[in-house]
Enzyme design. Structure first.
Site, PDB file in Angstrom:
ATOM      1  N   ASP A 206       7.296  22.255  11.104  1.00  0.00           N
ATOM      2  CA  ASP A 206       6.319  21.291  10.609  1.00  0.00           C
ATOM      3  C   ASP A 206       4.994  21.563  11.314  1.00  0.00           C
ATOM      4  O   ASP A 206       4.841  21.279  12.501  1.00  0.00           O
ATOM      5  CB  ASP A 206       6.795  19.863  10.893  1.00  0.00           C
ATOM      6  CG  ASP A 206       5.724  18.825  10.576  1.00  0.00           C
ATOM      7  OD1 ASP A 206       4.723  19.177   9.929  1.00  0.00           O
ATOM      8  OD2 ASP A 206       5.899  17.660  10.976  1.00  0.00           O
ATOM      9  N   GLN A 209       0.523  18.852  12.331  1.00  0.00           N
ATOM     10  CA  GLN A 209      -0.350  18.515  13.453  1.00  0.00           C
ATOM     11  C   GLN A 209      -0.935  19.756  14.129  1.00  0.00           C
ATOM     12  O   GLN A 209      -1.913  19.645  14.873  1.00  0.00           O
ATOM     13  CB  GLN A 209       0.419  17.685  14.475  1.00  0.00           C
ATOM     14  CG  GLN A 209       0.836  16.317  13.985  1.00  0.00           C
ATOM     15  CD  GLN A 209      -0.349  15.434  13.642  1.00  0.00           C
ATOM     16  OE1 GLN A 209      -1.392  15.495  14.289  1.00  0.00           O
ATOM     17  NE2 GLN A 209      -0.204  14.613  12.626  1.00  0.00           N
ATOM     18  N   LYS A 232      -5.293  17.070   6.744  1.00  0.00           N
ATOM     19  CA  LYS A 232      -5.511  17.185   8.191  1.00  0.00           C
ATOM     20  C   LYS A 232      -6.374  18.395   8.541  1.00  0.00           C
ATOM     21  O   LYS A 232      -6.726  18.597   9.709  1.00  0.00           O
ATOM     22  CB  LYS A 232      -4.171  17.254   8.924  1.00  0.00           C
ATOM     23  CG  LYS A 232      -3.319  15.986   8.753  1.00  0.00           C
ATOM     24  CD  LYS A 232      -2.010  16.088   9.505  1.00  0.00           C
ATOM     25  CE  LYS A 232      -1.040  14.980   9.123  1.00  0.00           C
ATOM     26  NZ  LYS A 232      -1.460  13.638   9.582  1.00  0.00           N
ATOM     27  N   CYS A 370       5.043   6.644  13.496  1.00  0.00           N
ATOM     28  CA  CYS A 370       6.163   7.200  12.726  1.00  0.00           C
ATOM     29  C   CYS A 370       7.018   8.118  13.594  1.00  0.00           C
ATOM     30  O   CYS A 370       7.502   9.165  13.147  1.00  0.00           O
ATOM     31  CB  CYS A 370       5.674   7.941  11.484  1.00  0.00           C
ATOM     32  SG  CYS A 370       4.929   6.869  10.248  1.00  0.00           S
TER      33      CYS A 370
END
Length: 412
Positions: A206, A209, A232, A370
């Site tokens: 993932d 970020q 993002k 989250c």
């Protein structure tokens, strides 16, 4: 098509002019936007690309012979190639455009429902966002596979000794974020990928970020899957990026049925289109895909090395200032972090600090982000999270520090 701003020298004040929202006021105060880990702001070049699409060549793609459809198709596929080059994927069709990181993760999890068997093991890290936990729990419920967790440490890092013990011949799939959204920790994904591959397990990274701060090379990483979100990285919401190795994408069944993902349809039998269309049923977010390419152009014109160096300065500056506040504790103390500071002050609830900061025009995130398992580990309800981007300044951090100090004084 909208032009892309080029920055030969990093000048934050000049860059800030590219972001219209940074000139607005909130509650009568100049906006200080420190919620970049949730979503980045949008430069004018991306806004112009969105307006240009709807003003000049709005049409459905891949299906029409008329000029507008061909123009839209060309622009959309050019964006896919930009994304391919940015991530250094071997083939453009290894890039699947989705509705977001969550959509991309669920696409992979759904596909593995046909590949896992009872007793197989799936490994996730304790630092994951809920969207990186729930789909794998659902996958294990469907298949009888066993979900295991790489534990974390007090410093907010993964316990790599525990990871080594969890790697076995039963392991089929590993999921780990490149960077923790709650703590900013940069995980050792190169090592995780290499060790998982020794037992034949596939690895899903993932990168939601990480991609605002790091330019990942999926071939150098040897990642099997890498997912990210456009919003993002200076792009629009509603667009996700899924990279997958060709051989693995070919193994996965389609996630959704409909137009575009088919080869031949009869009532007796349907055959599916090749990559990437097999996973792109229906009309996509055409404008969003095009604008995503423009967002990447914008950030690459500045340079990700330049961005990372400047954001590291902001992180160190903010960390030093925050730690001077009595009773303040930072969660996530890894030496390898992106520009995220997650903290609490004494017994003050993070929501209360965030509310006062908002009154001062300062946007931060409060809560569990989250990532409830992380908060449960630290035995806290949540944190205040300030996350910085290349368009933020040290002067903004100074105002933020005074805001935190004011909030603490009011709430103590």
């Amino acid at each position: 098509m909208a032009a892309t701003t080029s920055h030969t020298n990093f000048d934050v004040q000049n860059i800030r002019k590219d972001f219209p929202i940074l000139s607005r006021k909130v509650n009568g105060q100049p906006l200080i936007y420190f919620d970049n880990a949730a979503t980045s702001q949008t430069p004018q070049a991306v806004i112009d690309a969105i307006v240009d699409y709807y003003s000049n060549y709005n049409a459905n793609i891949h299906r029409g012979v008329h000029a507008l459809s061909q123009e839209a198709t060309d622009a959309y596929e050019e964006a896919r190639i930009k994304i391919q080059k940015h991530f250094n994927a071997a083939k453009s069709y290894e890039i699947i455009l989705t509705a977001g990181t969550t959509h991309a993760i669920n696409l992979i999890a759904n596909g593995y429902s046909a590949l896992l068997q009872k007793g197989d093991e799936v490994l996730v890290s304790a630092l994951e966002h809920h969207s990186n936990i729930v789909p794998w729990q659902m996958l294990c419920e469907r298949t009888g596979a066993i979900l295991k967790v790489i534990p974390m440490t007090q410093s907010g890092e993964l316990d790599m000794d525990a990871f080594a013990k969890a790697v076995s011949d039963k392991l089929k799939l590993v999921f780990v974020n490149h960077v923790s959204n709650a703590l900013g920790t940069v995980n050792p994904i190169e090592h995780i990928i290499a060790e998982a591959h020794k037992v034949g397990a596939a690895v899903v990274i993932d990168g939601a970020q990480a991609t605002p701060h790091i330019k990942p090379d999926v071939q150098a990483l040897d990642a099997d899957f890498y997912v990210a979100s456009a919003h993002k990285i200076c792009g629009p919401t509603g667009v996700g990026i899924l990279y997958g190795k060709e051989a693995l994408l070919e193994k996965l069944p389609p996630y959704q049925g409909g137009g575009e993902m088919i080869d031949q349809v009869t009532f007796e039998k349907t055959t599916y289109a090749g990559l990437p269309h097999k996973f792109e049923a229906g009309t996509p977010n055409i404008c969003g895909g095009i604008a995503t390419g423009v967002g990447l152009d914008y950030m690459n014109a500045i340079g990700f090395d330049v961005i990372a160096a400047y954001e590291e300065e902001l992180l160190q500056y903010a960390t030093e200032k925050l730690l001077k506040i009595e009773g303040l504790k930072i969660y996530g103390e890894s030496s390898k972090k992106t520009a995220v500071v997650s903290f609490n002050v004494g017994a003050i609830h993070p929501y209360d600090i965030g509310t006062i900061l908002d009154k001062l025009g300062i946007a931060v995130r409060t809560g569990h982000h989250c990532a409830q398992p992380i908060m449960d580990y630290f035995k806290i309800p949540g944190t205040v999270r300030a996350s910085f981007s290349f368009y933020n300044t040290k002067e903004e951090i100074d105002i933020f520090i005074k805001g935190v100090e004011r909030a603490v004084m009011m709430l103590s």
